[in-house]
Design an enzyme around this catalytic site. Structure first.
Site, mmCIF file in Angstrom:
data_model
loop_
_atom_site.group_PDB
_atom_site.id
_atom_site.type_symbol
_atom_site.label_atom_id
_atom_site.label_comp_id
_atom_site.label_asym_id
_atom_site.label_seq_id
_atom_site.Cartn_x
_atom_site.Cartn_y
_atom_site.Cartn_z
ATOM 1 N N GLU A 53 53.401 -32.412 -32.516
ATOM 2 C CA GLU A 53 53.452 -33.472 -33.534
ATOM 3 C C GLU A 53 52.431 -34.549 -33.260
ATOM 4 O OE1 GLU A 53 57.630 -34.744 -34.969
ATOM 5 O OE2 GLU A 53 57.668 -33.854 -32.973
ATOM 6 N N GLU B 275 55.449 -55.226 -3.587
ATOM 7 C CA GLU B 275 55.000 -54.097 -4.430
ATOM 8 C C GLU B 275 54.339 -53.050 -3.548
ATOM 9 O OE1 GLU B 275 52.087 -56.101 -6.781
ATOM 10 O OE2 GLU B 275 53.545 -57.519 -7.570
ATOM 11 N N LYS C 223 51.348 -50.909 -2.158
ATOM 12 C CA LYS C 223 49.893 -51.102 -2.159
ATOM 13 C C LYS C 223 49.272 -49.768 -2.542
ATOM 14 C CE LYS C 223 46.101 -53.120 0.423
ATOM 15 N NZ LYS C 223 45.136 -52.054 0.224
ATOM 16 N N ASP D 60 46.825 -46.835 -3.482
ATOM 17 C CA ASP D 60 45.538 -46.439 -2.922
ATOM 18 C C ASP D 60 44.654 -45.921 -4.048
ATOM 19 O OD1 ASP D 60 43.793 -46.288 -0.917
ATOM 20 O OD2 ASP D 60 44.711 -44.586 0.115
ATOM 21 N N GLU E 89 45.319 -51.183 -10.882
ATOM 22 C CA GLU E 89 44.753 -50.177 -10.003
ATOM 23 C C GLU E 89 44.660 -48.883 -10.804
ATOM 24 O OE1 GLU E 89 44.171 -51.609 -7.135
ATOM 25 O OE2 GLU E 89 43.897 -50.037 -5.639
ATOM 26 N N TYR F 252 49.241 -55.236 -12.083
ATOM 27 C CA TYR F 252 50.030 -56.148 -11.261
ATOM 28 C C TYR F 252 49.620 -57.606 -11.329
ATOM 29 C CZ TYR F 252 46.178 -54.879 -8.134
ATOM 30 O OH TYR F 252 44.940 -54.613 -7.618
ATOM 31 N N LYS G 142 50.348 -52.933 6.102
ATOM 32 C CA LYS G 142 49.806 -51.571 6.054
ATOM 33 C C LYS G 142 50.681 -50.626 6.876
ATOM 34 C CE LYS G 142 45.868 -50.791 4.736
ATOM 35 N NZ LYS G 142 44.556 -51.356 4.928
ATOM 36 N N CYS H 289 30.470 -11.858 8.810
ATOM 37 C CA CYS H 289 31.889 -12.176 8.616
ATOM 38 C C CYS H 289 32.621 -12.112 9.963
ATOM 39 C CB CYS H 289 32.507 -11.185 7.630
ATOM 40 S SG CYS H 289 34.301 -11.311 7.549
ATOM 41 N N CYS I 99 35.011 -8.785 9.813
ATOM 42 C CA CYS I 99 34.537 -7.396 9.759
ATOM 43 C C CYS I 99 33.107 -7.227 10.264
ATOM 44 C CB CYS I 99 34.637 -6.860 8.330
ATOM 45 S SG CYS I 99 33.515 -7.698 7.198
ATOM 46 N N CYS J 207 32.157 -13.110 2.206
ATOM 47 C CA CYS J 207 32.102 -11.772 2.776
ATOM 48 C C CYS J 207 32.373 -10.849 1.591
ATOM 49 C CB CYS J 207 33.184 -11.585 3.829
ATOM 50 S SG CYS J 207 33.413 -9.851 4.250
ATOM 51 N N CYS K 4 37.050 -5.459 4.203
ATOM 52 C CA CYS K 4 37.189 -6.451 5.283
ATOM 53 C C CYS K 4 38.674 -6.647 5.626
ATOM 54 C CB CYS K 4 36.572 -7.770 4.838
ATOM 55 S SG CYS K 4 36.895 -9.124 5.966
#
Ligand code: IVH
Length: 700
Positions: free
Chosen positions: A62, A141, A143, A145, A205, A257, A344, A438, A441, A456, A461
């Protein structure tokens, strides 16, 4: 359809069941222009329900219809289009560079605390400047990243958005920000929201949810493109794109914020600010109001405990004095306001010695380097291995064996190497070269021009074979219980299986001599293998491990081809006719069925009776089935094995996929649900308990 449209101040009355609304509604009574304005309002409201409240009231189809109608009107009347139209999110052509934007007020940073002592010391410091802070309340709040963004609204319309830059001048990323659906292009976006002042600047953020980040990386990897190390980098890389169309294709979201500047009245407290932002229809950070630091610390610890389960990455919490005048009166030190501080989480980056670089051979032959580390604890977990991404990364960062390296563990992400500590070199470190052969093998490695990956290409293998068998027996494929990586390796090393079909020829006598195999374990394993013979065709197609053919494509194929014989005869042209299958995947499928060793394996499967046919899977009258057209995702522990519940859903016409997206209709939630639940809630996907699922099958 959940919820109701009652709160939406539409001029027109919407019917109770919006799905039944005729597409041309209600052109007879309104002019195109009126309809255009209504549509913009209506779509804005649905964006808000979906991206901010995570509680949509109409279906995707919709929504698409409303957007299509809006586009039609805009095509007929291009002069009507304003920057706040929902169509203006799509992304414009690439820019030459970013313009500079001066912020209306300094975009401050934050000082850090790492312990309760640091936090107490902060309060002591500021209490000496103003004793009122001893009585002050705080707001805590997460923090987030992500990346600071500064959003300008003039007369309620989003007119400009910038990065933080140096805090005084940022970069103009307006076009890119427009593509973020959670960002209101006009406020109030929420129904009955208070009118905005003539000019307001909001800080937030921009970020990527963990699940979206993982899906994006999978997509980039499948396309042979470079992946991102973490959600933050992915968000930053996506936002600072000169081509807004790339940004538009990236799953970014937003949390706000702060009000940086406003003409006229603005809230006097932090919590009042968050409330106001919410009322205007912004997505707003979770927050807790605390009367003292004991409470602040409890909230911090609570966030630390929930960290892994949150849908986004956080690296601590932010503590702010709630009274904004008091907060501001304390002034700033450098770029850090005194009236707020970040607590932190303990560092999740540590340095350790890189003992060796080894190479893993994947199912499709892709070689991936990984680090063997001197064991080191990061955030309570001992880390001995870490990903090195790819060989280009090792070269670009000049990572040498014997180096001291920075290692990071972030949330759900596998620990990864950030780079070497160049200052710590003794001169004994050895530069690294990608392998020429490789490691499994010994066949020469292929590095296609312009690609990041090394391959490879030896189909025989052993490492690839083991990976292929692991994939064959895995949950989303044939789901053979009790057959983990260790046993697959054991069986392969004992020479009992060369490919997955050999599993169906195992006998008890073969297993008993193997280490750890007593009578009962051998019987259980054989029983589990036997049980897998009745898995539906789609499962078997997934299990084959054709590049680009995951569960979704496999279901598509199983719906179109009655069995593997028919599929093996399909041509590239024919396969491409199927919606959702492109030329590359079509080629892969045809090439897979052409390879002699795959043909041999198929023959062995047929002989062993592992040959499901479409009609075994799906009942004829699919449309009449209760779950027809519905997509389910399962999370947590259920009362029955997950594959049974999955089979139940499929038997009722539903589709089961692994990850939650906008396309998911229901999330079935068991005990100890994983991060899928948060994702579903964020997207507004309906959740069902196991009982509700069974009830729904009855009712529907
Ligand atoms: S408030 C004066 N609140 O953390 C207030 N910042 O290290 C200054 N951040 O650049 C910032 N979540 O990008 C604030 N809930 C939050 C935040 C937050 C993440 C970031 C922000 C800032 C950095 C400071």
């Amino acid at each position: 359809m959940p919820g109701s449209l009652a709160a939406f101040p539409a001029i027109i009355e919407l019917p109770d069941h919006p799905t039944t609304r005729p597409p041309d509604y209600p052109t007879m009574m309104t002019t195109d222009r009126q309809r255009y304005e209504e549509l913009k309002r209506e779509i804005r409201y649905h964006n808000y329900r979906y991206y901010v409240l995570a509680s949509p009231v109409i279906s995707d189809a919709e929504y698409d219809r409303l957007m299509a109608e809006l586009r039609r009107l805009e095509e007929a009347h291009p002069d009507w289009v304003t920057p706040d139209s929902p169509t203006q999110r799509a992304g414009a052509p690439p820019a030459e560079g970013f313009e500079k934007v001066r912020h209306p007020a300094p975009i401050l940073s934050l000082a850090n605390a790492f312990s309760r002592e640091d936090l107490d010391a902060w309060l002591e410091r500021i209490a000496r400047l103003d004793a009122r802070v001893r009585e002050a309340a705080f707001v805590v709040e997460p923090k987030l990243d992500g990346l600071t963004v500064v959003l300008h609204y003039r007369d309620g319309v989003f007119v400009q958005g910038a990065t933080r830059g140096d805090g005084v001048v940022g970069e103009d990323i307006t076009t890119n920000l427009r593509t973020i659906r959670a960002l209101p292009l006009r406020i109030p976006a929420a129904p009955d929201g208070p009118p905005p002042p003539p000019y307001v600047v909001v800080r937030g953020e921009a970020l990527m949810l963990k699940a979206d980040f993982q899906a994006l990386n999978r997509r980039l990897e499948a396309a042979g493109e470079k992946t991102f190390a973490n959600p933050r980098n992915a968000a930053a890389g996506s936002l600072r794109q000169l081509d807004p169309r790339v940004t538009a294709s990236r799953p970014l979201t937003l949390q706000c914020y702060a009000i940086v500047a406003a003409e006229g009245e603005a809230p006097a407290t932090e919590h009042g600010t968050l409330e106001r932002l919410r009322a205007w229809g912004f997505p707003v950070v979770e927050s807790h109001r605390c009367p003292d630091l004991d409470c602040v610390w409890r909230v911090y610890e609570d966030f630390a405990a929930r960290r892994e389960d949150l849908p986004y990455e956080i690296d601590g919490v932010v503590v702010k004095i709630d009274d904004l005048a008091l907060q501001a009166s304390l002034g700033v030190v450098g770029k850090d306001p005194r009236g707020a501080i970040a607590i932190k989480f303990p560092a999740q980056v540590v340095s350790t010695k890189l003992l060796d670089i080894r190479v893993n051979v994947g199912r499709t032959g892709v070689l991936t380097p990984y680090a063997v580390l001197e064991p080191v604890e990061i955030g309570g977990v001992v880390v001995e291995r870490a990903t090195l991404h790819n060989f280009d990364f090792i070269r670009e960062k000049d990572i040498r064996i014997g180096d001291r390296v920075w290692v990071k563990r972030a949330g759900d992400v596998i620990p990864y190497i950030i780079g070497p500590v160049v200052e710590a070199r003794s001169g004994e470190e050895r530069p690294y070269e990608p392998p020429a052969v490789c490691p499994s093998c010994g066949e020469p490695v292929v590095h296609p021009e312009g690609e990041v990956a090394y391959y490879c290409v030896n189909a025989a293998c052993p490492a690839q074979r083991v990976r292929n068998i692991e994939h064959f027996v895995s949950r989303g494929a044939m789901d053979i219980e009790g057959l983990g990586e260790k046993i697959v390796l054991q069986l392969a090393e004992a020479g009992l299986v060369e490919d997955a079909a050999d599993l169906y020829y195992l006998k008890k006598e073969d297993l008993l001599p193997l280490e750890g195999f007593a009578e009962k374990k051998a019987e259980n394993l054989l029983r589990a293998i036997e049980a897998s013979k009745t898995r539906p065709l789609a499962r078997l197609i997934t299990a084959l491990g054709i590049r680009g053919v995951g569960e979704v494509v496999a279901q598509l194929l199983a719906a179109h081809y009655p069995d593997l014989d028919a599929l093996s005869r399909a041509t590239v042209e024919e396969l491409q006719q199927l919606e959702g299958i492109g030329p590359v995947v079509a080629e892969n499928i045809v090439a897979w069925f052409r390879a002699p060793h795959n043909r041999q394996m198929l023959e062995k499967l047929r002989q062993a009776g592992v040959w499901p046919r479409q009609e075994d899977d799906t009942a004829p009258a699919e449309a009449a089935q209760p779950f027809a057209g519905k997509t389910f995702v399962i999370t947590g522990t259920l009362s029955r094995p997950r594959n049974e519940v999955k089979a139940f859903i499929q038997a009722h016409g539903g589709k089961v996929t692994n990850s939650v997206s906008r396309k998911t209709d229901y999330l079935v939630v068991g005990e100890n649900p994983g991060s899928k639940l948060a994702k579903a809630q964020a997207l507004g996907v309906l959740t069902l308990s196991e009982e509700e699922l069974y009830a729904l099958a009855e009712r529907a």
